[in-house]
Design an enzyme around this catalytic site. Structure first.
Site, PDB file in Angstrom:
ATOM      1  CB  SER A 116       9.066  13.883 -10.930  1.00  0.00           C
ATOM      2  OG  SER A 116       9.978  14.102 -11.981  1.00  0.00           O
ATOM      3  CE  LYS A 117       8.399  22.543  -9.492  1.00  0.00           C
ATOM      4  NZ  LYS A 117       8.718  23.409  -8.405  1.00  0.00           N
ATOM      5  NE  ARG A 118      14.297  14.969 -11.286  1.00  0.00           N
ATOM      6  CZ  ARG A 118      14.308  13.684 -10.961  1.00  0.00           C
ATOM      7  NH1 ARG A 118      14.921  12.815 -11.719  1.00  0.00           N
ATOM      8  NH2 ARG A 118      13.715  13.281  -9.860  1.00  0.00           N
ATOM      9  CD  GLN A 119       9.864  12.304 -15.852  1.00  0.00           C
ATOM     10  OE1 GLN A 119       9.542  12.564 -14.706  1.00  0.00           O
ATOM     11  NE2 GLN A 119       9.984  11.077 -16.311  1.00  0.00           N
ATOM     12  N   GLY A 120       8.418  17.959 -16.630  1.00  0.00           N
ATOM     13  CA  GLY A 120       7.461  18.926 -17.162  1.00  0.00           C
ATOM     14  C   GLY A 120       6.649  19.544 -16.042  1.00  0.00           C
TER      15      GLY A 120
END
Ligand code: GLU
Length: 490
Positions: A259-263
């Protein structure tokens, strides 16, 4: 029948790395089988419209080196279409979907539904409270076609739903999952046309795959759950369904969905950081697919030759950034120097290290640095981390061990001898420097670590680094002498 496959992204504003892999697997399969790979834009959800997203997507796919032979392409910045099955942009096909939904309504495979949003919300809430999976209760299933037509003509808001048969097993074969059986009791009456008159993905995908002659639907696993509906829709139209291939999701190292949140997840992000297209393609091919041997570096041609769905795993593929960096570093080292130099320049400018004009004037010098240092770049943007040695006036000793190296007793005399040899040179080439160091060894009796380490530390402040002679040659006579002078005999 020749293979026809498609990549059918929704233009969200960026291409997810998982999307790139889907496109790539489609492309490899088409190429391997002498088939056709096309691009279709699935933009029926007008609420998610993003300006310029289609153009961006086409550009990214072109950059990645996964070219389609049918569908929208850019010519002078404008979208034009290749192929005979167009339009390939769903928002330009709404009339086709409307005609087709009429067929399903007339044959009793679909029905008008007039339920208000409020009724559906209440229904969902009540079902949730009872611990049931929310689904449509079939309230409008039995309204006759004639009556429904009248209500539609009178302007009553409505959607069109697929009328799933009751209690029937829908069976299909997936090339990765094998036989899948789902009872219609588990399947909702899918909305085919929304209140705004636009089709849903579920209708558009069937009509388009049929008329575009798609033989294999290769897509992300998240669509597996919708496939029974799709299979039934083909049946309702009286069409043969294509073969399905559902690809495993891409996971983070912690085994959660990427997901976008982790990179970074957007191909555009990787491109911006200086990942080479062929590295990204090579790496992404390996997320979920494994070759028969342990080969890790693949050209596109090799991928085409070796790829097969039989070796795509059912379980999720893990996206490993370290591995991607390793692959990218490999390609950075292998690529033509010019290309890497050009690719590095924007990062120098962006970091304010050099202007475009300076890069122009000192282009040979910069190219030599890149040539020497690129084995250390995981990404082109890393170039800026390796410039200090060449650009900063002062040398800083990196630690005590480095200090000890230059404080050894023999160092002042040894470096004085070395400096005098450099003074005598017209040009400080790597070969001349190598010879000079040999002479220093002979004349002073210092060799190995005692010779090279203090010299390296005097020049760079560091105990380790790239080829010292090459580095000194890039620094030039004046700088090398200046740096040696700090430690020569006074
Ligand atoms: N538009 C869908 C997506 O973006 C395509 C799914 C399919 O390939 O059928 O995931």
């Amino acid at each position: 029948m020749s293979v026809r496959v498609r990549f059918a992204p929704s233009p969200t504003g960026y291409v997810h790395i998982g999307g790139l892999r889907t496109a790539l697997y489609n492309y490899l399969f088409a190429k391997k089988n002498g088939g056709t790979y096309l691009l279709r834009v699935e933009d029926t959800d007008q609420t998610r419209y993003v300006e310029g997203a289609v153009e961006g997507m086409i550009e990214v796919m072109e950059w990645a080196g996964v070219p389609h032979s049918e569908g929208p392409v850019l010519r002078d910045g404008k979208i034009v279409e290749l192929g005979d099955c167009g339009p390939y942009i769903q928002s330009q096909r709404t009339e086709i979907y409307r005609e087709h939904v009429e067929q399903l309504l007339a044959s009793g495979h679909a029905y008008y539904c007039f339920c208000s949003k409020e009724r559906l919300d209440n229904l969902r809430e009540a079902q949730k409270e009872e611990g049931k999976t929310p689904r449509y209760d079939g309230h409008c299933r039995d309204i006759s076609y004639e009556e429904a037509k009248k209500r539609v003509a009178a302007g009553e808001p409505h959607v069109v739903r697929l009328k799933m048969p009751e209690n029937r097993d829908i069976v299909f074969t997936d090339m990765i999952r094998g036989t899948v059986t789902v009872n219609t009791a588990e399947i909702d009456d899918q909305v085919l046309i929304k209140t705004d008159g636009f089709p849903t993905y579920h209708l558009a995908v069937i009509v388009d795959d049929h008329y575009m002659g798609i033989t294999h639907v290769v897509r992300g696993e998240e669509w597996l759950i919708s496939t029974p509906k799709h299979v039934y829709t083909y049946e309702a139209f009286g069409w043969d369904a294509p073969t399905f291939v559902h690809l495993p999701v891409i996971l983070n190292k912690d085994k959660k969905k990427l997901s976008k949140r982790q990179g970074d997840v957007a191909v555009e992000d990787f491109k911006k950081k200086g990942y080479l297209a062929e590295a990204l393609i090579n790496y992404v091919a390996l997320v979920g697919w494994s070759p028969e041997d342990n080969q890790e570096i693949f050209s596109m041609d090799e991928l085409i030759e070796k790829f097969s769905f039989e070796r795509v795993s059912k379980s999720g593929g893990v996206f490993d950034l370290d591995k991607l960096n390793w692959v990218n570093n490999h390609y950075i080292k292998e690529a033509a120097l010019d290309r890497i130099v050009e690719g590095c320049k924007p990062y120098m400018i962006e970091a304010g290290l050099m202007t475009a004009e300076e890069l122009e004037v000192k282009s040979d010098w910069f190219a030599q640095i890149v040539d020497l240092m690129r084995e250390r770049f995981n990404r082109l943007m890393d170039v800026t981390d390796h410039m200090a040695l060449f650009m900063e006036e002062d040398v800083t000793l990196e630690n005590d061990e480095a200090r000890e190296m230059v404080e050894m007793e023999h160092v002042p005399e040894m470096l004085t001898v070395f400096a005098s040899k450099i003074e005598a040179m017209d040009e400080v080439t790597p070969d001349a420097l190598k010879d000079a160091l040999k002479e220093v060894q002979k004349e002073t009796g210092n060799k190995g670590k005692n010779l090279f380490m203090p010299t390296r530390v005097a020049i760079t402040g560091q105990l380790h680094g790239p080829d010292l002679n090459k580095m000194m040659s890039i620094l030039g006579k004046e700088t090398v002498l200046k740096r040696l002078a700090t430690y020569t005999a006074k």
